[in-house]
Design a protein around this motif. Structure first.
Motif, PDB file in Angstrom:
ATOM      1  N   ALA A 188      41.238-102.672 112.423  1.00 15.19           N
ATOM      2  CA  ALA A 188      42.198-103.696 112.851  1.00 15.19           C
ATOM      3  C   ALA A 188      43.526-103.026 113.170  1.00 15.19           C
ATOM      4  O   ALA A 188      43.993-102.165 112.425  1.00 15.19           O
ATOM      5  CB  ALA A 188      42.391-104.756 111.770  1.00 15.19           C
ATOM      6  N   ARG A 189      44.129-103.426 114.283  1.00 10.84           N
ATOM      7  CA  ARG A 189      45.433-102.904 114.682  1.00 10.84           C
ATOM      8  C   ARG A 189      46.497-103.315 113.691  1.00 10.84           C
ATOM      9  O   ARG A 189      46.529-104.450 113.225  1.00 10.84           O
ATOM     10  CB  ARG A 189      45.818-103.452 116.056  1.00 10.84           C
TER      11      ARG A 189
ATOM     12  N   THR B 155      31.590-106.198 118.177  1.00 16.66           N
ATOM     13  CA  THR B 155      32.407-107.292 118.693  1.00 16.66           C
ATOM     14  C   THR B 155      33.881-106.935 118.556  1.00 16.66           C
ATOM     15  O   THR B 155      34.259-106.105 117.733  1.00 16.66           O
ATOM     16  CB  THR B 155      32.153-108.619 117.938  1.00 16.66           C
ATOM     17  N   VAL B 156      34.699-107.584 119.370  1.00 14.60           N
ATOM     18  CA  VAL B 156      36.147-107.437 119.259  1.00 14.60           C
ATOM     19  C   VAL B 156      36.764-108.823 119.269  1.00 14.60           C
ATOM     20  O   VAL B 156      36.161-109.796 119.725  1.00 14.60           O
ATOM     21  CB  VAL B 156      36.745-106.575 120.397  1.00 14.60           C
ATOM     22  N   GLY B 157      37.999-108.902 118.746  1.00 13.92           N
ATOM     23  CA  GLY B 157      38.691-110.177 118.744  1.00 13.92           C
ATOM     24  C   GLY B 157      40.186-109.999 118.658  1.00 13.92           C
ATOM     25  O   GLY B 157      40.673-108.943 118.250  1.00 13.92           O
TER      26      GLY B 157
ATOM     27  N   ALA C  25      42.199-106.390 121.710  1.00  9.04           N
ATOM     28  CA  ALA C  25      41.162-106.076 120.721  1.00  9.04           C
ATOM     29  C   ALA C  25      41.846-105.670 119.412  1.00  9.04           C
ATOM     30  O   ALA C  25      41.870-104.501 119.035  1.00  9.04           O
ATOM     31  CB  ALA C  25      40.246-104.974 121.234  1.00  9.04           C
ATOM     32  N   ILE C  26      42.383-106.653 118.731  1.00 13.19           N
ATOM     33  CA  ILE C  26      43.097-106.389 117.483  1.00 13.19           C
ATOM     34  C   ILE C  26      42.118-105.930 116.403  1.00 13.19           C
ATOM     35  O   ILE C  26      42.432-105.066 115.581  1.00 13.19           O
ATOM     36  CB  ILE C  26      43.861-107.645 117.022  1.00 13.19           C
ATOM     37  N   CYS C  27      40.924-106.494 116.416  1.00 13.75           N
ATOM     38  CA  CYS C  27      39.885-106.109 115.459  1.00 13.75           C
ATOM     39  C   CYS C  27      38.631-105.686 116.202  1.00 13.75           C
ATOM     40  O   CYS C  27      38.241-106.322 117.192  1.00 13.75           O
ATOM     41  CB  CYS C  27      39.572-107.269 114.514  1.00 13.75           C
TER      42      CYS C  27
END
Length: 259
Positions: A48-49, A181-183, A109-111
């Motif tokens: 995570a960013r 996955t990204v979110g 794409a924070i996570c």
């Protein structure tokens, strides 16, 4: 004491409240992956960013089981792989390759969540990939990318190809390898993975029946794609409707991640 004041008292002096909250959410995600049986000993990884202008991100200490990970144990790194927080552990080098590639080019794409589950890897290893056989799969297939296997991801030269293949998609099947996955939040990356993993399991079971697949009308797939492609709506659902009860479940069944 108000909840906000309680949170502030928990924040270590060497980081912002925003970083600490991100650590808590990411540690929760690791524990949820363990709770759902998606972990793979100490392998696979979630990042995570860290909020702020730098492309620093948090990732697991290599050597802890996912059920052991806490907010304070997560390791902060930069895009060059330098560890920016003290830890007795290093980080997974293949994990760094994959996660740094995505964080470098996807501001949204924070996570980034990557798994090696049985059914996810089975579908990633099948020539047909994931098919829109059911409603759950249709949550995913309109937003699904593929990346061919190049061996264990230790070569940083693979990163541009991974970036190109992912593009602006939020779900990926890493061929012969697993799921990703990204979110825009930990919550949305987790919910996307839940749907991706469920869709893969449903396909494995459907194929195991050995009978012809009941066809889905193309117009129904198109209708669902139009309905489900709104990313703002998906983010709001994940953060406000899905994530809070997941944290309550975790607090009941596998607490300790907030430390």
């Amino acid at each position: 004491m108000s909840p906000a004041e309680a949170r502030l008292r928990e924040v270590p002096s060497n980081m912002t409240e925003a970083e600490w909250q991100q650590r808590v959410n990411l540690a929760a995600c690791y524990r949820l992956v363990a709770l759902y049986g998606w972990d793979d000993l100490v392998d696979t990884h979630i990042s995570a960013r860290v909020p702020g202008p730098d492309h620093h991100f948090l990732i697991n200490p290599y050597g802890l089981m996912f059920e052991e990970i806490t907010a304070s144990s997560l390791v902060k790194v930069d895009l060059h792989g330098n560890q920016l927080s003290e830890s007795e552990y290093s980080i997974n080098p293949a994990g760094f390759t994959i996660h740094s590639a995505i964080h470098e080019v996807r501001e949204d794409a924070i996570c980034v969540l990557h798994l090696h589950t049985l059914d996810g890897t089975a579908v990633s290893s099948s020539a047909e990939g994931l098919l829109p056989l059911n409603q759950t799969a249709q949550l995913v297939t309109h937003d699904l990318a593929y990346h061919d296997y190049e061996g264990i991801a230790l070569d940083h030269d693979e990163r541009p190809r991974l970036q190109k293949d992912l593009g602006n998609h939020n779900h990926m099947l890493l061929r012969n390898h697993g799921t990703l996955t990204v979110g825009r939040s930990v919550a949305s990356a987790f919910e996307r993975m839940y749907h991706l993993e469920r869709a893969c399991s449903m396909q494995v079971r459907t194929r195991a029946l050995g009978t012809p697949v009941y066809p889905v009308e193309e117009i129904a797939i198109e209708k669902n794609t139009e309905l489900l492609s709104n990313r703002d709506r998906a983010e709001l659902r994940a953060t406000t409707l899905v994530w809070p009860p997941l944290l309550r479940k975790l607090d009941r069944e596998l607490p300790g991640y907030r430390s």
